[in-house]
Scaffold this motif. Structure first.
Motif, PDB file in Angstrom:
ATOM      1  N   MET A   1       0.820  -1.117   0.021  1.00  0.00           N
ATOM      2  CA  MET A   1      -0.014  -0.026   0.043  1.00  0.00           C
ATOM      3  C   MET A   1       0.980   1.080   0.036  1.00  0.00           C
ATOM      4  N   SER A   2       0.735   2.363  -0.816  1.00  0.00           N
ATOM      5  CA  SER A   2       1.176   3.401  -1.010  1.00  0.00           C
ATOM      6  C   SER A   2       1.266   4.196   0.217  1.00  0.00           C
ATOM      7  N   SER A   3       2.306   5.327   0.589  1.00  0.00           N
ATOM      8  CA  SER A   3       2.095   6.073   1.533  1.00  0.00           C
ATOM      9  C   SER A   3       1.090   7.218   1.273  1.00  0.00           C
ATOM     10  N   LYS A   4       0.598   7.634   2.278  1.00  0.00           N
ATOM     11  CA  LYS A   4      -0.468   9.119   2.201  1.00  0.00           C
ATOM     12  C   LYS A   4       0.471  10.111   2.784  1.00  0.00           C
ATOM     13  N   ILE A   5       0.698  11.072   2.020  1.00  0.00           N
ATOM     14  CA  ILE A   5       1.778  12.078   2.261  1.00  0.00           C
ATOM     15  C   ILE A   5       1.328  13.469   2.236  1.00  0.00           C
ATOM     16  N   LEU A   6       1.746  14.172   3.179  1.00  0.00           N
ATOM     17  CA  LEU A   6       1.293  15.621   3.249  1.00  0.00           C
ATOM     18  C   LEU A   6       2.469  16.392   3.245  1.00  0.00           C
ATOM     19  N   ILE A   7       2.750  17.302   2.114  1.00  0.00           N
ATOM     20  CA  ILE A   7       3.816  18.273   1.997  1.00  0.00           C
ATOM     21  C   ILE A   7       3.387  19.749   2.636  1.00  0.00           C
ATOM     22  N   ILE A   8       4.021  19.933   3.519  1.00  0.00           N
ATOM     23  CA  ILE A   8       3.533  21.463   4.069  1.00  0.00           C
ATOM     24  C   ILE A   8       4.642  22.586   3.660  1.00  0.00           C
ATOM     25  N   GLY A   9       4.152  23.608   3.112  1.00  0.00           N
ATOM     26  CA  GLY A   9       4.899  24.409   2.366  1.00  0.00           C
ATOM     27  C   GLY A   9       5.310  23.850   0.922  1.00  0.00           C
ATOM     28  N   ALA A  10       4.241  23.351   0.323  1.00  0.00           N
ATOM     29  CA  ALA A  10       4.510  22.712  -1.150  1.00  0.00           C
ATOM     30  C   ALA A  10       4.634  23.706  -2.054  1.00  0.00           C
ATOM     31  N   CYS A  11       4.274  25.260  -1.920  1.00  0.00           N
ATOM     32  CA  CYS A  11       4.514  26.285  -2.861  1.00  0.00           C
ATOM     33  C   CYS A  11       5.753  26.744  -3.132  1.00  0.00           C
ATOM     34  N   GLY A  12       6.707  26.434  -2.076  1.00  0.00           N
ATOM     35  CA  GLY A  12       8.109  26.955  -2.020  1.00  0.00           C
ATOM     36  C   GLY A  12       8.951  26.306  -3.228  1.00  0.00           C
ATOM     37  N   GLN A  13      10.028  26.911  -3.212  1.00  0.00           N
ATOM     38  CA  GLN A  13      11.074  26.666  -4.473  1.00  0.00           C
ATOM     39  C   GLN A  13      11.190  25.041  -4.345  1.00  0.00           C
ATOM     40  N   ILE A  14      11.536  24.315  -3.246  1.00  0.00           N
ATOM     41  CA  ILE A  14      11.703  22.787  -3.200  1.00  0.00           C
ATOM     42  C   ILE A  14      10.426  22.156  -3.327  1.00  0.00           C
ATOM     43  N   GLY A  15       9.515  22.727  -2.501  1.00  0.00           N
ATOM     44  CA  GLY A  15       8.275  21.931  -2.297  1.00  0.00           C
ATOM     45  C   GLY A  15       7.530  21.816  -3.531  1.00  0.00           C
ATOM     46  N   THR A  16       7.536  22.768  -4.498  1.00  0.00           N
ATOM     47  CA  THR A  16       6.981  22.656  -5.707  1.00  0.00           C
ATOM     48  C   THR A  16       7.359  21.388  -6.540  1.00  0.00           C
ATOM     49  N   GLU A  17       8.665  21.110  -6.517  1.00  0.00           N
ATOM     50  CA  GLU A  17       9.322  20.027  -7.304  1.00  0.00           C
ATOM     51  C   GLU A  17       8.981  18.892  -6.607  1.00  0.00           C
ATOM     52  N   LEU A  18       9.107  18.750  -5.314  1.00  0.00           N
ATOM     53  CA  LEU A  18       9.144  17.749  -4.518  1.00  0.00           C
ATOM     54  C   LEU A  18       7.779  17.174  -4.684  1.00  0.00           C
ATOM     55  N   THR A  19       6.781  17.984  -4.758  1.00  0.00           N
ATOM     56  CA  THR A  19       5.267  17.756  -4.772  1.00  0.00           C
ATOM     57  C   THR A  19       5.089  16.724  -6.296  1.00  0.00           C
ATOM     58  N   ILE A  20       5.683  17.394  -7.108  1.00  0.00           N
ATOM     59  CA  ILE A  20       5.530  16.636  -8.592  1.00  0.00           C
ATOM     60  C   ILE A  20       6.301  15.352  -8.615  1.00  0.00           C
ATOM     61  N   LYS A  21       7.612  15.173  -8.014  1.00  0.00           N
ATOM     62  CA  LYS A  21       8.267  13.940  -8.012  1.00  0.00           C
ATOM     63  C   LYS A  21       7.547  12.891  -7.111  1.00  0.00           C
TER      64      LYS A  21
ATOM     65  N   CYS B   1      -5.774  17.922   9.250  1.00  0.00           N
ATOM     66  CA  CYS B   1      -5.568  17.356   7.917  1.00  0.00           C
ATOM     67  C   CYS B   1      -4.952  15.970   7.951  1.00  0.00           C
ATOM     68  N   CYS B   2      -4.171  15.659   8.660  1.00  0.00           N
ATOM     69  CA  CYS B   2      -3.457  14.278   8.776  1.00  0.00           C
ATOM     70  C   CYS B   2      -4.541  13.202   9.101  1.00  0.00           C
ATOM     71  N   ILE B   3      -5.394  13.433   9.918  1.00  0.00           N
ATOM     72  CA  ILE B   3      -6.610  12.643  10.421  1.00  0.00           C
ATOM     73  C   ILE B   3      -7.401  12.317   9.158  1.00  0.00           C
ATOM     74  N   ASN B   4      -7.812  13.768   8.690  1.00  0.00           N
ATOM     75  CA  ASN B   4      -8.985  13.617   7.581  1.00  0.00           C
ATOM     76  C   ASN B   4      -8.410  12.813   6.280  1.00  0.00           C
ATOM     77  N   HIS B   5      -7.166  13.135   5.997  1.00  0.00           N
ATOM     78  CA  HIS B   5      -6.514  12.658   4.666  1.00  0.00           C
ATOM     79  C   HIS B   5      -5.775  11.308   4.985  1.00  0.00           C
ATOM     80  N   LYS B   6      -5.730  10.626   6.131  1.00  0.00           N
ATOM     81  CA  LYS B   6      -5.067   9.291   6.579  1.00  0.00           C
ATOM     82  C   LYS B   6      -3.577   9.525   6.498  1.00  0.00           C
ATOM     83  N   ILE B   7      -2.942  10.470   6.689  1.00  0.00           N
ATOM     84  CA  ILE B   7      -1.587  10.963   6.080  1.00  0.00           C
ATOM     85  C   ILE B   7      -0.602   9.966   7.406  1.00  0.00           C
ATOM     86  N   ASP B   8       0.375   9.351   6.538  1.00  0.00           N
ATOM     87  CA  ASP B   8       1.485   8.837   7.394  1.00  0.00           C
ATOM     88  C   ASP B   8       2.750   9.323   7.231  1.00  0.00           C
TER      89      ASP B   8
END
Length: 317
Positions: free
Chosen positions: A1-21, A63-70
């Protein structure tokens, strides 16, 4: 089963490309991007996105509870140059956001945390050449102080509570997809933009200021690889030294001139020069290379070719 991931600060320089990857690796619906606003519309519209204040513990928990983030990647921060202008805001955001995520992991609400540190943890008393993994850390910026303290808390939470937190000390990051966000190494991104737009650049650092740098593709590679590594192989739970290339404004200008002979550079150091002078010129990352087989792919020449080619496309369109 794939991880459920939350990226906090996703619109930043690194966060943007990390989200895509991460969405390429885990699937779009398994990666929730979040930021305090929706300024990056391309990212907002590309998959699940929530508005989230990194300083609000209850909002992160819900947010972690609602989206079942691990797994949480905490990328929100005020960087070095901006942090010097707003020191209390930098301390508040950089430290409290980390405590929120570490405490969620301590209570078993989430399983794994990525938190980025920086070469800003080092200072004038640190060995400047091939800075070792374990060395003197006496930072002179608020950003560096928050990263140094954060490293100690990450190791503490791992040792005392078994929190699976992983971290790397990013050098300067260079990308053609997202603009930098107030760091001392920003010149190494701005110079490519100005080369394409104006054919010239005025550097806020002096010509022979060598700093550790890294192309964004390598930074994202390092981030995903350390998170995929076997926990038992990781000997560092504060933050790993990470290195790829090291160069000066003069050398990056020469690499641009090899592609654009008419490019001109001038130098007008400002307050960021003192920050740069307190940081290492090169980094020893042999521990990362040993523990999780880290290796970089881009040198200055190959990075410059990609940056100029891609930015030319961007400005043409």
């Amino acid at each position: 089963m794939s991880s459920k991931i939350l990226i906090i600060g996703a619109c930043g320089q690194i966060g943007t490309e990390l989200t895509i990857k991460l969405r390429e690796i885990h699937g779009v619906d398994n990666v929730i991007a979040s930021d305090i606003n929706t300024r990056n519309l391309d990212l907002v519209n590309a998959g699940p996105f929530v508005i989230l204040d990194a300083k609000n513990f209850n909002a992160i928990k819900d947010c972690c509870i609602n989206h079942k983030i691990d797994t949480v990647y905490l990328m929100a921060a005020l960087l070095s140059a901006t942090g010097e202008k707003y020191p209390m805001e930098a301390w508040d955001l950089n430290m409290n956001s980390l405590f929120h995520v570490l405490n969620l992991a301590k209570s078993k609400q989430i399983k794994k945390v990525f938190w980025p540190s920086s070469i800003a943890v080092f200072g004038p008393s640190t060995p400047r050449t091939q800075t070792p993994q374990h060395t003197i850390c006496e930072p002179t910026t608020v950003y560096g102080i928050t990263k140094q303290v954060g490293e100690r808390w990450c190791e503490y939470y791992h040792e005392k509570y078994g929190v699976d937190v992983r971290s790397i000390r990013y050098p300067g990051i260079i990308s053609h997809k997202a603009m930098p966000g107030g760091g001392t190494t920003d010149y190494a991104v701005e110079i490519y933009h100005e080369a394409i737009k104006e054919g010239k650049y005025e550097s806020f650092l002096s010509e022979n200021t060598h700093l550790p740098m890294m192309f964004m593709d390598d930074a994202i590679k390092a981030t995903t690889e350390i998170m995929a590594a076997n926990s038992e192989h990781l000997s560092i739970r504060s933050s790993y030294n990470l290195s790829a290339i090291s160069f000066s404004p003069k050398e990056i200008a020469e690499s641009i001139q090899a592609e654009m002979p008419n490019f001109k550079i001038t130098f007008k150091p400002d307050f960021r020069q003192a920050i740069a002078d307190s940081w290492p010129s090169s980094i020893d990352d042999s521990v990362a290379r040993k523990d999780w087989n880290w290796s970089h792919d881009f040198n200055l020449h190959t990075m410059t070719k990609v940056m100029l080619r891609e930015l030319a496309k961007t400005y043409k369109s």
